[in-house]
Motif scaffolding. Structure first.
Motif, PDB file in Angstrom:
ATOM      1  N   VAL A  99       0.859  -1.188   0.000  1.00  0.00           N
ATOM      2  CA  VAL A  99       0.000   0.000   0.000  1.00  0.00           C
ATOM      3  C   VAL A  99       0.894   1.237   0.000  1.00  0.00           C
ATOM      4  O   VAL A  99       1.735   1.408   0.896  1.00  0.00           O
ATOM      5  CB  VAL A  99      -0.940   0.009   1.213  1.00  0.00           C
ATOM      6  CG1 VAL A  99      -1.754   1.303   1.241  1.00  0.00           C
ATOM      7  CG2 VAL A  99      -1.862  -1.198   1.187  1.00  0.00           C
ATOM      8  N   THR A 100       0.713   2.075  -1.008  1.00  0.00           N
ATOM      9  CA  THR A 100       1.548   3.265  -1.157  1.00  0.00           C
ATOM     10  C   THR A 100       0.723   4.524  -0.934  1.00  0.00           C
ATOM     11  O   THR A 100      -0.328   4.706  -1.552  1.00  0.00           O
ATOM     12  CB  THR A 100       2.184   3.316  -2.560  1.00  0.00           C
ATOM     13  OG1 THR A 100       2.935   2.110  -2.781  1.00  0.00           O
ATOM     14  CG2 THR A 100       3.111   4.519  -2.687  1.00  0.00           C
ATOM     15  N   VAL A 101       1.206   5.393  -0.051  1.00  0.00           N
ATOM     16  CA  VAL A 101       0.550   6.662   0.253  1.00  0.00           C
ATOM     17  C   VAL A 101       1.458   7.797  -0.204  1.00  0.00           C
ATOM     18  O   VAL A 101       2.591   7.914   0.268  1.00  0.00           O
ATOM     19  CB  VAL A 101       0.262   6.805   1.755  1.00  0.00           C
ATOM     20  CG1 VAL A 101      -0.426   8.146   2.048  1.00  0.00           C
ATOM     21  CG2 VAL A 101      -0.596   5.651   2.256  1.00  0.00           C
ATOM     22  N   SER A 102       0.984   8.598  -1.143  1.00  0.00           N
ATOM     23  CA  SER A 102       1.784   9.717  -1.652  1.00  0.00           C
ATOM     24  C   SER A 102       0.959  10.989  -1.622  1.00  0.00           C
ATOM     25  O   SER A 102      -0.255  10.964  -1.862  1.00  0.00           O
ATOM     26  CB  SER A 102       2.260   9.444  -3.082  1.00  0.00           C
ATOM     27  OG  SER A 102       1.160   9.180  -3.942  1.00  0.00           O
ATOM     28  N   GLN A 103       1.618  12.109  -1.315  1.00  0.00           N
ATOM     29  CA  GLN A 103       0.883  13.363  -1.200  1.00  0.00           C
ATOM     30  C   GLN A 103       0.321  13.812  -2.546  1.00  0.00           C
ATOM     31  O   GLN A 103       0.995  13.761  -3.567  1.00  0.00           O
ATOM     32  CB  GLN A 103       1.786  14.460  -0.644  1.00  0.00           C
ATOM     33  CG  GLN A 103       1.016  15.742  -0.344  1.00  0.00           C
ATOM     34  CD  GLN A 103       1.829  16.749   0.425  1.00  0.00           C
ATOM     35  OE1 GLN A 103       2.989  16.936   0.115  1.00  0.00           O
ATOM     36  NE2 GLN A 103       1.234  17.383   1.417  1.00  0.00           N
ATOM     37  N   ASN A 104      -0.941  14.244  -2.516  1.00  0.00           N
ATOM     38  CA  ASN A 104      -1.613  14.740  -3.714  1.00  0.00           C
ATOM     39  C   ASN A 104      -1.511  16.264  -3.718  1.00  0.00           C
ATOM     40  O   ASN A 104      -2.353  16.967  -3.179  1.00  0.00           O
ATOM     41  CB  ASN A 104      -3.076  14.296  -3.717  1.00  0.00           C
ATOM     42  CG  ASN A 104      -3.826  14.752  -4.950  1.00  0.00           C
ATOM     43  OD1 ASN A 104      -3.317  15.532  -5.748  1.00  0.00           O
ATOM     44  ND2 ASN A 104      -5.035  14.267  -5.110  1.00  0.00           N
ATOM     45  N   THR A 105      -0.445  16.757  -4.327  1.00  0.00           N
ATOM     46  CA  THR A 105      -0.215  18.208  -4.361  1.00  0.00           C
ATOM     47  C   THR A 105      -1.342  18.929  -5.083  1.00  0.00           C
ATOM     48  O   THR A 105      -1.747  20.032  -4.692  1.00  0.00           O
ATOM     49  CB  THR A 105       1.127  18.514  -5.044  1.00  0.00           C
ATOM     50  OG1 THR A 105       2.173  17.819  -4.367  1.00  0.00           O
ATOM     51  CG2 THR A 105       1.421  20.007  -5.027  1.00  0.00           C
ATOM     52  N   ASP A 106      -1.870  18.305  -6.135  1.00  0.00           N
ATOM     53  CA  ASP A 106      -2.960  18.927  -6.900  1.00  0.00           C
ATOM     54  C   ASP A 106      -4.157  19.214  -6.010  1.00  0.00           C
ATOM     55  O   ASP A 106      -4.810  20.263  -6.134  1.00  0.00           O
ATOM     56  CB  ASP A 106      -3.392  18.025  -8.061  1.00  0.00           C
ATOM     57  CG  ASP A 106      -2.335  17.927  -9.158  1.00  0.00           C
ATOM     58  OD1 ASP A 106      -1.469  18.818  -9.205  1.00  0.00           O
ATOM     59  OD2 ASP A 106      -2.390  16.970  -9.945  1.00  0.00           O
ATOM     60  N   GLY A 107      -4.442  18.286  -5.100  1.00  0.00           N
ATOM     61  CA  GLY A 107      -5.586  18.462  -4.207  1.00  0.00           C
ATOM     62  C   GLY A 107      -5.401  19.637  -3.268  1.00  0.00           C
ATOM     63  O   GLY A 107      -6.335  20.416  -3.035  1.00  0.00           O
ATOM     64  N   VAL A 108      -4.182  19.791  -2.719  1.00  0.00           N
ATOM     65  CA  VAL A 108      -3.910  20.899  -1.807  1.00  0.00           C
ATOM     66  C   VAL A 108      -3.984  22.229  -2.547  1.00  0.00           C
ATOM     67  O   VAL A 108      -4.568  23.203  -2.061  1.00  0.00           O
ATOM     68  CB  VAL A 108      -2.526  20.729  -1.148  1.00  0.00           C
ATOM     69  CG1 VAL A 108      -2.278  21.874  -0.164  1.00  0.00           C
ATOM     70  CG2 VAL A 108      -2.423  19.395  -0.437  1.00  0.00           C
ATOM     71  N   VAL A 109      -3.394  22.269  -3.749  1.00  0.00           N
ATOM     72  CA  VAL A 109      -3.428  23.486  -4.562  1.00  0.00           C
ATOM     73  C   VAL A 109      -4.866  23.887  -4.852  1.00  0.00           C
ATOM     74  O   VAL A 109      -5.243  25.067  -4.736  1.00  0.00           O
ATOM     75  CB  VAL A 109      -2.651  23.284  -5.885  1.00  0.00           C
ATOM     76  CG1 VAL A 109      -2.908  24.448  -6.843  1.00  0.00           C
ATOM     77  CG2 VAL A 109      -1.165  23.153  -5.612  1.00  0.00           C
ATOM     78  N   LYS A 110      -5.690  22.920  -5.207  1.00  0.00           N
ATOM     79  CA  LYS A 110      -7.098  23.201  -5.515  1.00  0.00           C
ATOM     80  C   LYS A 110      -7.824  23.764  -4.294  1.00  0.00           C
ATOM     81  O   LYS A 110      -8.583  24.742  -4.397  1.00  0.00           O
ATOM     82  CB  LYS A 110      -7.805  21.944  -5.993  1.00  0.00           C
ATOM     83  CG  LYS A 110      -9.280  22.176  -6.347  1.00  0.00           C
ATOM     84  CD  LYS A 110      -9.957  20.881  -6.770  1.00  0.00           C
ATOM     85  CE  LYS A 110     -11.418  21.137  -7.173  1.00  0.00           C
ATOM     86  NZ  LYS A 110     -12.198  21.766  -6.080  1.00  0.00           N
ATOM     87  N   ASN A 111      -7.603  23.164  -3.124  1.00  0.00           N
ATOM     88  CA  ASN A 111      -8.277  23.634  -1.910  1.00  0.00           C
ATOM     89  C   ASN A 111      -7.893  25.068  -1.573  1.00  0.00           C
ATOM     90  O   ASN A 111      -8.745  25.882  -1.198  1.00  0.00           O
ATOM     91  CB  ASN A 111      -7.941  22.716  -0.736  1.00  0.00           C
ATOM     92  CG  ASN A 111      -8.576  21.341  -0.861  1.00  0.00           C
ATOM     93  OD1 ASN A 111      -9.563  21.174  -1.569  1.00  0.00           O
ATOM     94  ND2 ASN A 111      -8.016  20.360  -0.196  1.00  0.00           N
ATOM     95  N   ILE A 112      -6.604  25.375  -1.711  1.00  0.00           N
ATOM     96  CA  ILE A 112      -6.141  26.731  -1.398  1.00  0.00           C
ATOM     97  C   ILE A 112      -6.671  27.730  -2.428  1.00  0.00           C
ATOM     98  O   ILE A 112      -7.121  28.831  -2.074  1.00  0.00           O
ATOM     99  CB  ILE A 112      -4.606  26.774  -1.333  1.00  0.00           C
ATOM    100  CG1 ILE A 112      -4.112  25.971  -0.121  1.00  0.00           C
ATOM    101  CG2 ILE A 112      -4.105  28.216  -1.252  1.00  0.00           C
ATOM    102  CD1 ILE A 112      -2.613  25.866   0.005  1.00  0.00           C
ATOM    103  N   LYS A 113      -6.652  27.372  -3.704  1.00  0.00           N
ATOM    104  CA  LYS A 113      -7.170  28.262  -4.746  1.00  0.00           C
ATOM    105  C   LYS A 113      -8.668  28.496  -4.575  1.00  0.00           C
ATOM    106  O   LYS A 113      -9.159  29.615  -4.773  1.00  0.00           O
ATOM    107  CB  LYS A 113      -6.874  27.679  -6.137  1.00  0.00           C
ATOM    108  CG  LYS A 113      -5.411  27.745  -6.540  1.00  0.00           C
ATOM    109  CD  LYS A 113      -5.174  27.141  -7.917  1.00  0.00           C
ATOM    110  CE  LYS A 113      -5.847  27.941  -8.998  1.00  0.00           C
ATOM    111  NZ  LYS A 113      -5.576  27.396 -10.344  1.00  0.00           N
ATOM    112  N   ASP A 114      -9.397  27.455  -4.205  1.00  0.00           N
ATOM    113  CA  ASP A 114     -10.837  27.608  -3.967  1.00  0.00           C
ATOM    114  C   ASP A 114     -11.087  28.591  -2.825  1.00  0.00           C
ATOM    115  O   ASP A 114     -11.999  29.430  -2.893  1.00  0.00           O
ATOM    116  CB  ASP A 114     -11.480  26.257  -3.637  1.00  0.00           C
ATOM    117  CG  ASP A 114     -11.623  25.374  -4.863  1.00  0.00           C
ATOM    118  OD1 ASP A 114     -11.447  25.877  -5.984  1.00  0.00           O
ATOM    119  OD2 ASP A 114     -11.889  24.164  -4.693  1.00  0.00           O
ATOM    120  N   PHE A 115     -10.291  28.482  -1.770  1.00  0.00           N
ATOM    121  CA  PHE A 115     -10.443  29.405  -0.636  1.00  0.00           C
ATOM    122  C   PHE A 115     -10.165  30.840  -1.075  1.00  0.00           C
ATOM    123  O   PHE A 115     -10.912  31.763  -0.727  1.00  0.00           O
ATOM    124  CB  PHE A 115      -9.502  29.016   0.500  1.00  0.00           C
ATOM    125  CG  PHE A 115      -9.389  30.078   1.557  1.00  0.00           C
ATOM    126  CD1 PHE A 115     -10.433  30.315   2.438  1.00  0.00           C
ATOM    127  CD2 PHE A 115      -8.243  30.865   1.652  1.00  0.00           C
ATOM    128  CE1 PHE A 115     -10.344  31.316   3.398  1.00  0.00           C
ATOM    129  CE2 PHE A 115      -8.152  31.859   2.615  1.00  0.00           C
ATOM    130  CZ  PHE A 115      -9.198  32.085   3.483  1.00  0.00           C
TER     131      PHE A 115
END
Length: 507
Positions: free
Chosen positions: A273-289
């Motif tokens: 099981v591999t867990v890797s950070q989803n940078t796109d998701g964080v960028v989207k959340n910050i841009k939405d805010f």
């Protein structure tokens, strides 16, 4: 405008249009009352506007700001499994990026009974089934002890297998709580199944039945046990995580190292099981805010800078009666414009918000301001609007994701520079909401409340009532004066007529 309900017949002697004259006189007398009514309408509009802003700020704080303060907005991860059919996983706000070994040796299971193959027609009663094929020859009862809760169910020969299933599924303990049982009869498989909804080795069914009344029971079990006393227990899952055996999981769902696992079947060896950070998701959340913040800021800036049209006062009812609905709408649009121009509450809110967005946060990193991660204004003319340099933002997230999260959501003291942007904005909004509530109350509350404008409206309403009574008296006075004049003129006319007759009409 008539302030008296009395109908008068005037002007017979003088020929004067007394009503018209009184109306003009009262129009002059009503100037102060009309000003009160126009002021009342303006204060009502202002109250409604303040209350709407109160609701808007509360919604922004409760939704947008609250969500941005949660760690899930920054800790977004992609999770993959080499044996997805056996082990699947999702990230939580506390997940740690990495590669993990997960071996499922045994799933958690419920306490389960599976009966022998016996065909039962769901439409026929148990007493009418074929002799020896699950036939119930007399009424009986089932005593069930499920996780130390005992219930007795009466089973009648007139019951169908579906009736029995319904009674078991609806069984409740002494407090009225469901026993959590699932019973099912499959006519295709010709099998009756009874199980607990919960899983784990602590789940247990102890089943007893008065078998002397039955020639053969649909509860006969392939474990070869006597149907007069059946016992079944569940089992825990057995999972080896990174070499550590875990035998205490009572469910096939577990959170380990901040990762939400779902175990579906035993694995073949170990699953990766591999867990890797989803940078796109964080960028989207910050841009939405940022987008939603900009939207709120633009709306406030417009409200405090809208032009005031001083010639467009609130319309009186008499004025509205002479206008079309469209004309009224267009007029009131102008009259309402600028209600909050340079408003101290909203202007102060903008100033504090803009200050927060340019502040330095002591988060132990060089990524300690919004501008350092690519979020800033471009010019003074933008009035605080923020722009996002996505490349710079992405680089900051990849380089120090913990610092980016702390920049936004760190708890601390604003005066010492340790409180994150989101918490500062939240406090600023809360202060604004309190000021608006003090000024005009909140949506749904009585408009004549104890707020500043509420009290003002109450006082204005009292003044309007007082002025109305005063004008009623004034109108009555005018009519009495004109009535006296009419009477005098009537007497004068009578005297003139008599003299004319005495003089032979020579007057």
């Amino acid at each position: 405008m008539n302030y008296s309900s009395i109908t008068r017949l005037t002007g017979f002697a003088s020929g004067m249009d007394t009503d018209s004259i009184v109306k003009k006189l009262m129009s002059a007398e009503s100037i102060s009352l009309n000003k009160l009514k126009q002021n009342q309408q303006k204060q009502t509009w202002l109250s409604d506007t303040y209350r709407q802003w109160n609701a808007d700020l509360l919604a922004f704080r409760s939704n947008t700001v609250l969500n941005m303060g949660l760690s899930k907005s920054y800790n977004t991860f992609d999770v993959t499994s080499s044996q997805e059919h056996s082990v699947s996983a999702t990230s939580s706000g506390t997940s740690l990026a990495g590669t993990y070994s997960v071996e499922v040796k045994q799933l958690a299971s419920s306490a389960t009974f599976t009966g022998e193959k016996v065909y039962l027609d769901p439409t026929k009663s148990l007493g009418n089934t074929v002799q020896g094929a699950g036939q119930l020859t007399a009424d009986t009862s089932i005593v069930m002890n499920v996780n130390n809760e005992t219930v007795t169910l009466d089973i009648k020969t007139t019951d169908t297998i579906n009736d029995v299933v319904g009674k078991i599924n609806g069984a409740k303990d002494s407090t009225g709580k469901s026993l959590g049982l699932q019973a099912f009869y499959d006519p295709t498989l010709q099998q009756f199944t009874l199980k607990t909804k919960e899983t784990g080795e602590t789940t247990k069914i102890d089943l007893g039945m008065n078998t002397s009344a039955a020639s053969q029971s649909f509860l006969s079990n392939t474990l070869g046990q006597d149907t007069s006393n059946l016992v079944a227990t569940g089992q825990n899952a057995n999972v080896i995580f990174n070499g550590n055996e875990i035998t205490t999981l009572t469910s096939n769902h577990a959170t380990i190292m901040g990762i939400n696992f779902s175990f579906k079947s035993p694995t073949i060896g170990a699953s990766t099981v591999t867990v890797s950070q989803n940078t796109d998701g964080v960028v989207k959340n910050i841009k939405d805010f940022v987008d939603q913040y900009n939207g709120l800021l633009e709306k406030i800036n417009k409200a405090v800078s809208d032009p005031v049209y001083r010639d467009y006062l609130p319309l009186l009812e008499e004025q509205k009666s002479e206008m079309s609905e469209k004309q009224i709408e267009m007029w009131e649009e102008k009259a309402k414009s600028g209600l909050l121009r340079s408003d101290s509450i909203l202007s102060g809110l903008v100033t504090k918000m803009r200050s927060t967005m340019t502040s330095i946060i002591d988060n132990g990193s060089s990524y300690n301001s919004l501008s350092s991660i690519g979020i800033s204004s471009r010019s003074y003319q933008d009035k605080g609007k923020l722009y996002v340099d996505e490349t710079k933002l992405r680089e900051a997230i990849q380089a120090d994701p913990d610092a980016v999260e702390k920049l936004f959501s760190q708890l601390g003291d604003p005066s010492k520079g340790t409180s994150g942007v989101i918490n500062q904005i939240s406090e600023t909004l809360q202060d604004g909401i309190k000021e608006l509530t003090n000024k005009a109350g909140y949506t749904g509350n009585n408009q004549y409340d104890q707020s500043i404008i509420g009290k003002l409206l109450s006082n204005t309403q009292t003044d309007i009532a007082r002025q109305t009574v005063k004008l009623q008296s004034k109108e009555e006075q005018y009519y009495r004066q004109f009535a006296a004049m009419e009477q005098a003129m009537s007497r004068l006319n009578s005297q003139s007529s008599w003299l004319s007759q005495q003089m032979g009409g020579r007057m």
